[in-house]
Design an enzyme around this catalytic site. Structure first.
Site, short mmCIF file in Angstrom:
data_model
loop_
_atom_site.label_atom_id
_atom_site.label_comp_id
_atom_site.label_asym_id
_atom_site.label_seq_id
_atom_site.Cartn_x
_atom_site.Cartn_y
_atom_site.Cartn_z
N TRP A 31 32.20 41.53 37.57
CA TRP A 31 31.06 40.90 36.90
C TRP A 31 29.82 41.78 37.01
O TRP A 31 29.06 41.93 36.06
CB TRP A 31 30.81 39.51 37.48
CG TRP A 31 31.62 38.48 36.77
CD1 TRP A 31 32.83 37.97 37.13
CD2 TRP A 31 31.27 37.84 35.54
NE1 TRP A 31 33.27 37.06 36.20
CE2 TRP A 31 32.33 36.96 35.22
CE3 TRP A 31 30.18 37.92 34.68
CZ2 TRP A 31 32.32 36.17 34.07
CZ3 TRP A 31 30.16 37.13 33.53
CH2 TRP A 31 31.23 36.27 33.23
N TRP A 45 24.81 36.62 35.60
CA TRP A 45 26.21 36.96 35.84
C TRP A 45 26.83 36.12 36.95
O TRP A 45 28.05 35.89 36.94
CB TRP A 45 26.36 38.44 36.18
CG TRP A 45 25.69 38.89 37.46
CD1 TRP A 45 24.46 39.46 37.59
CD2 TRP A 45 26.24 38.83 38.79
NE1 TRP A 45 24.19 39.74 38.91
CE2 TRP A 45 25.27 39.37 39.67
CE3 TRP A 45 27.45 38.37 39.32
CZ2 TRP A 45 25.47 39.46 41.05
CZ3 TRP A 45 27.66 38.47 40.69
CH2 TRP A 45 26.68 39.00 41.54
N TRP A 70 41.30 51.08 40.99
CA TRP A 70 40.10 50.26 40.71
C TRP A 70 40.04 49.08 41.66
O TRP A 70 38.95 48.71 42.15
CB TRP A 70 40.11 49.81 39.26
CG TRP A 70 38.87 49.11 38.81
CD1 TRP A 70 38.70 47.77 38.68
CD2 TRP A 70 37.63 49.71 38.43
NE1 TRP A 70 37.42 47.48 38.24
CE2 TRP A 70 36.74 48.66 38.08
CE3 TRP A 70 37.18 51.03 38.36
CZ2 TRP A 70 35.43 48.89 37.66
CZ3 TRP A 70 35.86 51.26 37.94
CH2 TRP A 70 35.01 50.20 37.60
N GLU A 87 44.57 51.71 37.87
CA GLU A 87 44.10 50.33 37.97
C GLU A 87 44.25 49.80 39.39
O GLU A 87 43.42 49.00 39.87
CB GLU A 87 44.84 49.43 36.98
CG GLU A 87 44.61 49.79 35.52
CD GLU A 87 43.15 49.72 35.13
OE1 GLU A 87 42.45 48.77 35.57
OE2 GLU A 87 42.68 50.61 34.41
N TRP A 119 15.81 36.70 33.91
CA TRP A 119 16.72 35.69 33.40
C TRP A 119 15.92 34.49 32.87
O TRP A 119 15.05 33.97 33.57
CB TRP A 119 17.67 35.19 34.50
CG TRP A 119 18.57 36.26 35.06
CD1 TRP A 119 18.49 36.82 36.29
CD2 TRP A 119 19.69 36.87 34.41
NE1 TRP A 119 19.47 37.76 36.46
CE2 TRP A 119 20.24 37.81 35.32
CE3 TRP A 119 20.28 36.73 33.16
CZ2 TRP A 119 21.34 38.58 35.01
CZ3 TRP A 119 21.38 37.51 32.85
CH2 TRP A 119 21.90 38.42 33.76
N ASN A 130 42.35 41.68 30.33
CA ASN A 130 41.23 42.41 30.91
C ASN A 130 40.20 42.84 29.86
O ASN A 130 38.99 42.76 30.10
CB ASN A 130 41.74 43.65 31.65
CG ASN A 130 40.63 44.37 32.38
OD1 ASN A 130 40.00 43.81 33.27
ND2 ASN A 130 40.37 45.62 32.01
#
Length: 445
Positions: A377, A354, A272, A269, A300, A336
């Site tokens: 996102w 987003w 990440w 993590e 959209w 998370n």
């Protein structure tokens, strides 16, 4: 002569290479923090401002305990830093590197300007385990997929050992003018919505180390097994500590290695986080532009303010989503697993861009940073690096059954979930999302 340490997102004394370089120089040291109002700097969200206030208060106190001082200034950093150098008659300025595009441009320009004025300037690696330019693919490019990226990182020399904090910091007899922290009005007052943040967090370097020690002593044992269960309480709680630099990744890495525990999943993590920053380094407009440009063709629909408002305030009638959004508002964080579900629901069930979700998280997360927030996102949207496939749509009801089967998390944060009618039908909106994503596929054909 005087040395200046320009603090940014590294609000700590231990393992701070810029501070160590200044102290080792043997001259008086001034700590400087600039609340940057430059046009290209993204203004902090409300929850971030709350954390910054308390972390700066802690940093100032810790500097004073060792004989140092923290000067606060608000304004354009490219103008403020040279002014403080002049006011202090400083001969050297040290800082730790930043990796966002506008920040790098500013630092490069400032370094050149100060050196032209005869000031010694040096920058240091402190916020990442691996500098972005050191991790390259076999063809010399940058990685777009996490697993080979992290594998390449782990084949590099191990991260350096953390530096000890200075025992003594000598401040000059006369200090430049400093703003009062309270005058920056970082804390909410009218209304004061930060009660949940105060209940949840204690910002500052000492508290950060306590949390790291507690996590490695206990919670990390269950991390791999239960990290996806929002009611299990085994998350590290370190993300805001690392976002503000109260802890460095080197400290976390070496503490995990020294714990004797199985920390491989946890350290991935941290990997990440590195991947997000490396991506931002190569794509500085990450919070406004699709990393995969073919997603510019996504159709959209016209914005639906009522639906966005319902999502923001946890009133969608979808239990796990509402619980997560209310946890976010109260604590400044969200588990998370639930973050992914809530983000997927906004993008793929409500068909809301987003970027609107990223903006809300930027304002409400205490750990929102310019890399991880838009990076994650875009991952959920399918437009980012190593992105979830466009057809991966988290079903919040299935996710709740799998990860919160007893409704412990939902009942804590959204006890009225059964009384709120669903905003949309999950099946119908899933089909609409897949149809919209088909347009993206056709645009590539």
């Amino acid at each position: 002569m005087t040395s200046i340490v320009w603090f940014r997102d590294d609000l700590r004394l231990a393992d701070n290479p810029a501070l160590r370089a200044a102290v080792d120089r043997g001259e008086p040291v001034i700590g400087l923090y600039v609340l940057d109002t430059s046009e290209k700097v993204r203004p902090l969200g409300g929850a971030a401002r709350w954390w910054l206030h308390h972390s700066l208060a802690d940093l100032g106190e810790r500097l004073r305990e060792r004989g140092g001082a923290l000067v606060l200034r608000r304004g354009r950093a490219r103008e403020v830093v040279p002014q403080v150098v002049q006011d202090a008659a400083a001969s050297a300025v040290f800082w730790n590197r930043r990796y966002g595009g506008p920040a790098r441009e500013m630092d490069t320009a400032l370094k050149a300007r100060l050196r032209d004025d005869g000031v010694e300037v040096a920058s240091f690696a402190a916020s990442l385990l691996f500098e972005p330019w050191t991790v390259r693919t076999g063809s010399g490019g940058h990685y777009a997929v996490f697993t080979p990226f992290w594998r390449a990182c782990l084949h590099l020399p191990a991260p350096r050992a953390p530096l000890p904090e200075p025992r003594e910091i000598v401040a000059p007899q006369t200090l430049p003018r400093s703003d009062a922290l309270d005058d920056w009005a970082l804390l909410p007052t009218n209304p004061d919505w930060a009660g949940g943040l105060r209940e949840t967090w204690e910002p500052g370097e000492i508290a950060a180390h306590r949390r790291l020690d507690a996590f490695l002593a206990d919670d990390v044992d269950d991390y791999d097994r239960a990290r996806d269960e929002p009611a299990a309480g085994v998350t590290s709680g370190l993300s805001p500590r690392m976002r503000w630099g109260e802890l460095s990744p080197h400290q976390v890495w070496h503490a995990a290695a020294a714990s004797g525990k199985d920390t491989e999943r946890f350290l991935s993590e941290i990997g990440w986080r590195e991947f997000a920053w490396h991506t931002l380094f190569h794509a500085p407009d990450l919070h406004t532009e699709n990393l995969r440009r073919e997603f510019d063709a996504f159709p959209w629909p016209r914005p639906h303010p009522a639906a966005l408002h319902a999502w923001q305030h946890g009133r969608t009638g979808i239990a796990l989503v509402d619980a997560g959004m209310r946890e976010l508002w109260h604590t400044g964080v969200m588990h998370n697993r639930v973050r992914m579900v809530a983000a997927s629901f906004l993008i793929k069930n409500l068909l809301i861009d987003w970027r609107r979700g990223e903006e809300w998280f930027w304002d409400t997360l205490v750990d929102a940073d310019e890399a991880a927030n838009p990076f994650n996102w875009q991952w959920v949207a399918g437009s980012g690096a190593d992105a979830a496939p466009y057809f991966r749509i988290f079903n919040p009801e299935t996710q709740a059954q799998k990860f919160d089967p007893q409704h412990r998390y939902i009942d804590r944060w959204a006890p009225d979930w059964a009384d709120v009618p669903p905003l949309v039908d999950l099946g119908d909106t899933r089909r609409a999302a897949l149809a919209a994503y088909d347009e993206v596929k056709r645009s590539r054909a």
